[in-house]
Write a protein that holds these residues in place. Sequence first.
Motif, PDB file in Angstrom:
ATOM      1  N   LEU A  23     -10.723  -7.794   4.960  1.00 52.73           N
ATOM      2  CA  LEU A  23     -12.007  -8.740   4.243  1.00 52.73           C
ATOM      3  C   LEU A  23     -11.652  -8.342   2.689  1.00 52.73           C
ATOM      4  O   LEU A  23     -12.078  -8.848   1.987  1.00 52.73           O
ATOM      5  CB  LEU A  23     -13.302  -8.173   4.440  1.00 52.73           C
ATOM      6  N   ALA A  24     -10.989  -7.187   2.469  1.00 57.43           N
ATOM      7  CA  ALA A  24     -10.808  -6.813   1.019  1.00 57.43           C
ATOM      8  C   ALA A  24      -9.595  -6.192   0.896  1.00 57.43           C
ATOM      9  O   ALA A  24      -8.654  -5.710   1.708  1.00 57.43           O
ATOM     10  CB  ALA A  24     -12.108  -5.626   0.770  1.00 57.43           C
ATOM     11  N   GLY A  25      -9.217  -6.092  -0.419  1.00 54.59           N
ATOM     12  CA  GLY A  25      -7.883  -5.490  -0.597  1.00 54.59           C
ATOM     13  C   GLY A  25      -6.523  -6.608  -0.836  1.00 54.59           C
ATOM     14  O   GLY A  25      -6.754  -7.573  -0.025  1.00 54.59           O
ATOM     15  N   ILE A 138       5.573   0.254   8.982  1.00 54.83           N
ATOM     16  CA  ILE A 138       5.281   1.858   8.642  1.00 54.83           C
ATOM     17  C   ILE A 138       5.082   1.953   7.267  1.00 54.83           C
ATOM     18  O   ILE A 138       4.052   2.512   6.664  1.00 54.83           O
ATOM     19  CB  ILE A 138       6.438   2.949   9.064  1.00 54.83           C
ATOM     20  N   LEU A 139       6.020   1.329   6.247  1.00 53.10           N
ATOM     21  CA  LEU A 139       6.050   1.563   4.876  1.00 53.10           C
ATOM     22  C   LEU A 139       4.920   0.412   4.340  1.00 53.10           C
ATOM     23  O   LEU A 139       3.901   1.117   3.385  1.00 53.10           O
ATOM     24  CB  LEU A 139       7.126   1.099   4.249  1.00 53.10           C
ATOM     25  N   ALA A 140       4.655  -0.708   4.984  1.00 52.71           N
ATOM     26  CA  ALA A 140       3.685  -1.419   4.420  1.00 52.71           C
ATOM     27  C   ALA A 140       2.243  -0.948   4.912  1.00 52.71           C
ATOM     28  O   ALA A 140       1.325  -0.998   3.904  1.00 52.71           O
ATOM     29  CB  ALA A 140       3.561  -2.987   5.166  1.00 52.71           C
ATOM     30  N   LYS A 141       1.976  -0.354   6.099  1.00 46.55           N
ATOM     31  CA  LYS A 141       0.671   0.265   6.437  1.00 46.55           C
ATOM     32  C   LYS A 141       0.407   1.532   5.447  1.00 46.55           C
ATOM     33  O   LYS A 141      -0.780   1.628   5.257  1.00 46.55           O
ATOM     34  CB  LYS A 141       1.055   0.700   7.884  1.00 46.55           C
ATOM     35  N   THR A 142       1.327   2.423   5.355  1.00 53.11           N
ATOM     36  CA  THR A 142       0.991   3.745   4.685  1.00 53.11           C
ATOM     37  C   THR A 142       0.795   3.387   3.369  1.00 53.11           C
ATOM     38  O   THR A 142      -0.200   3.915   2.581  1.00 53.11           O
ATOM     39  CB  THR A 142       2.050   4.593   5.002  1.00 53.11           C
ATOM     40  N   TYR A 143       1.423   2.561   2.507  1.00 56.54           N
ATOM     41  CA  TYR A 143       1.189   2.039   1.379  1.00 56.54           C
ATOM     42  C   TYR A 143      -0.058   1.362   0.998  1.00 56.54           C
ATOM     43  O   TYR A 143      -0.664   1.838   0.109  1.00 56.54           O
ATOM     44  CB  TYR A 143       2.499   1.248   0.662  1.00 56.54           C
ATOM     45  N   ARG A 144      -0.316   0.452   1.931  1.00 56.16           N
ATOM     46  CA  ARG A 144      -1.694  -0.074   1.721  1.00 56.16           C
ATOM     47  C   ARG A 144      -2.710   0.909   2.191  1.00 56.16           C
ATOM     48  O   ARG A 144      -3.777   0.650   1.348  1.00 56.16           O
ATOM     49  CB  ARG A 144      -1.576  -1.333   2.681  1.00 56.16           C
ATOM     50  N   TYR A 147      -3.328   2.835  -1.175  1.00 54.80           N
ATOM     51  CA  TYR A 147      -4.434   1.907  -1.932  1.00 54.80           C
ATOM     52  C   TYR A 147      -5.795   1.771  -1.546  1.00 54.80           C
ATOM     53  O   TYR A 147      -6.694   1.797  -2.441  1.00 54.80           O
ATOM     54  CB  TYR A 147      -3.563   0.486  -1.874  1.00 54.80           C
ATOM     55  N   MET A 148      -5.980   1.738  -0.303  1.00 51.32           N
ATOM     56  CA  MET A 148      -7.236   1.490  -0.027  1.00 51.32           C
ATOM     57  C   MET A 148      -8.180   2.636   0.020  1.00 51.32           C
ATOM     58  O   MET A 148      -9.547   2.604  -0.161  1.00 51.32           O
ATOM     59  CB  MET A 148      -7.774   0.817   1.560  1.00 51.32           C
ATOM     60  N   ASN A 149      -7.563   3.801   0.318  1.00 53.61           N
ATOM     61  CA  ASN A 149      -8.206   5.035  -0.007  1.00 53.61           C
ATOM     62  C   ASN A 149      -8.693   5.069  -1.454  1.00 53.61           C
ATOM     63  O   ASN A 149      -9.649   5.651  -1.753  1.00 53.61           O
ATOM     64  CB  ASN A 149      -7.403   6.175   0.449  1.00 53.61           C
ATOM     65  N   SER A 150      -7.652   4.838  -2.424  1.00 50.55           N
ATOM     66  CA  SER A 150      -7.927   4.908  -3.790  1.00 50.55           C
ATOM     67  C   SER A 150      -9.189   3.958  -4.132  1.00 50.55           C
ATOM     68  O   SER A 150     -10.085   4.441  -4.884  1.00 50.55           O
ATOM     69  CB  SER A 150      -6.937   4.743  -4.564  1.00 50.55           C
ATOM     70  N   LEU A 151      -9.090   2.737  -3.635  1.00 48.95           N
ATOM     71  CA  LEU A 151     -10.452   1.830  -3.805  1.00 48.95           C
ATOM     72  C   LEU A 151     -11.683   2.619  -3.224  1.00 48.95           C
ATOM     73  O   LEU A 151     -12.710   2.148  -3.750  1.00 48.95           O
ATOM     74  CB  LEU A 151      -9.994   0.481  -3.255  1.00 48.95           C
ATOM     75  N   ALA A 152     -11.648   3.340  -1.985  1.00 49.94           N
ATOM     76  CA  ALA A 152     -12.571   3.792  -1.516  1.00 49.94           C
ATOM     77  C   ALA A 152     -13.422   4.731  -2.506  1.00 49.94           C
ATOM     78  O   ALA A 152     -14.540   5.055  -2.431  1.00 49.94           O
ATOM     79  CB  ALA A 152     -12.308   4.433  -0.270  1.00 49.94           C
ATOM     80  N   SER A 162     -12.084   4.562   6.088  1.00 52.94           N
ATOM     81  CA  SER A 162     -11.879   4.548   7.447  1.00 52.94           C
ATOM     82  C   SER A 162     -11.258   3.184   7.807  1.00 52.94           C
ATOM     83  O   SER A 162     -10.516   3.270   8.783  1.00 52.94           O
ATOM     84  CB  SER A 162     -13.340   4.825   7.989  1.00 52.94           C
ATOM     85  N   ASN A 163     -12.194   1.969   7.386  1.00 55.06           N
ATOM     86  CA  ASN A 163     -11.555   0.779   8.055  1.00 55.06           C
ATOM     87  C   ASN A 163     -10.716   0.106   7.122  1.00 55.06           C
ATOM     88  O   ASN A 163     -10.355  -0.913   7.678  1.00 55.06           O
ATOM     89  CB  ASN A 163     -12.985   0.094   8.212  1.00 55.06           C
ATOM     90  N   LYS A 164     -10.187   0.750   6.130  1.00 58.97           N
ATOM     91  CA  LYS A 164      -9.120   0.125   5.338  1.00 58.97           C
ATOM     92  C   LYS A 164      -9.294  -1.460   5.089  1.00 58.97           C
ATOM     93  O   LYS A 164      -8.286  -2.142   4.689  1.00 58.97           O
ATOM     94  CB  LYS A 164      -7.714   0.182   5.962  1.00 58.97           C
ATOM     95  N   GLY A 165     -10.416  -1.957   4.839  1.00 60.96           N
ATOM     96  CA  GLY A 165     -10.809  -3.342   4.610  1.00 60.96           C
ATOM     97  C   GLY A 165     -11.028  -4.241   5.626  1.00 60.96           C
ATOM     98  O   GLY A 165     -11.414  -5.365   5.331  1.00 60.96           O
TER      99      GLY A 165
END
Length: 205
Positions: A23-25, A138-144, A147-152, A162-165
């Motif tokens: 829903l976000a990011g 793996i690269l797409a998931k970890t880099y995203r 990014y979501m951890n920084s937005l959190a 936790s939910n990564k968006g």
Amino acid sequence: MLKSHYYEGLVEAGCDEAGRGCLAGSVYAAAVILPSNYENAELNDSKQLTEHRRYALREVIEREAVAWAVGIVTPEEIDRINILRASILAMHRALDQLQVRPEAIIVDGNRFTPYHSLPSTTIVKGDGKYLSIAAASILAKTYRDDYMNSLAEEFPHYDWQSNKGYPTKKHRDAIRQYGITPYHRRSYNLLGDGQLMLQFEEEGL
């Protein structure tokens, strides 16, 4: 054991995306070229791996790949062009950044738009079949996730660490209580009630 390549005798890039259903990011995608006849028994679809294994394998992939890159498409772009096109655009942006030019492309899923004149093949569940697509996942998931951890940290109410968006109950409850952020995808059904947030904005809600 996952297969090393689909195209015989060509420099092949595997592509995958992360964050399509969020829903976000932004949506992230990666493109990875591995050495010919590459072997790594630990590589698999990122969803089948623990977080710890994903990050450990990211270091291995970045060290051992012939070339790798990550492409990003923002929430604003997703709202403008739709998530399918945005996912493919993120893959194209990753391919654009590769330091070694691929001669063919394999993509997780069943939809892709031609990239220049290169041959390409879509493979359903390809991240569990081909090493380069697994590496890209793996690269797409970890880099995203990074990014979501920084937005959190900027918006702690939505439980993005936790939910990564993704559309969890806690995420949607926070949208109801606190509204949306600049990172939410307004073309999505954010509240899970069948209505788009764009409609709420037009009605002044």
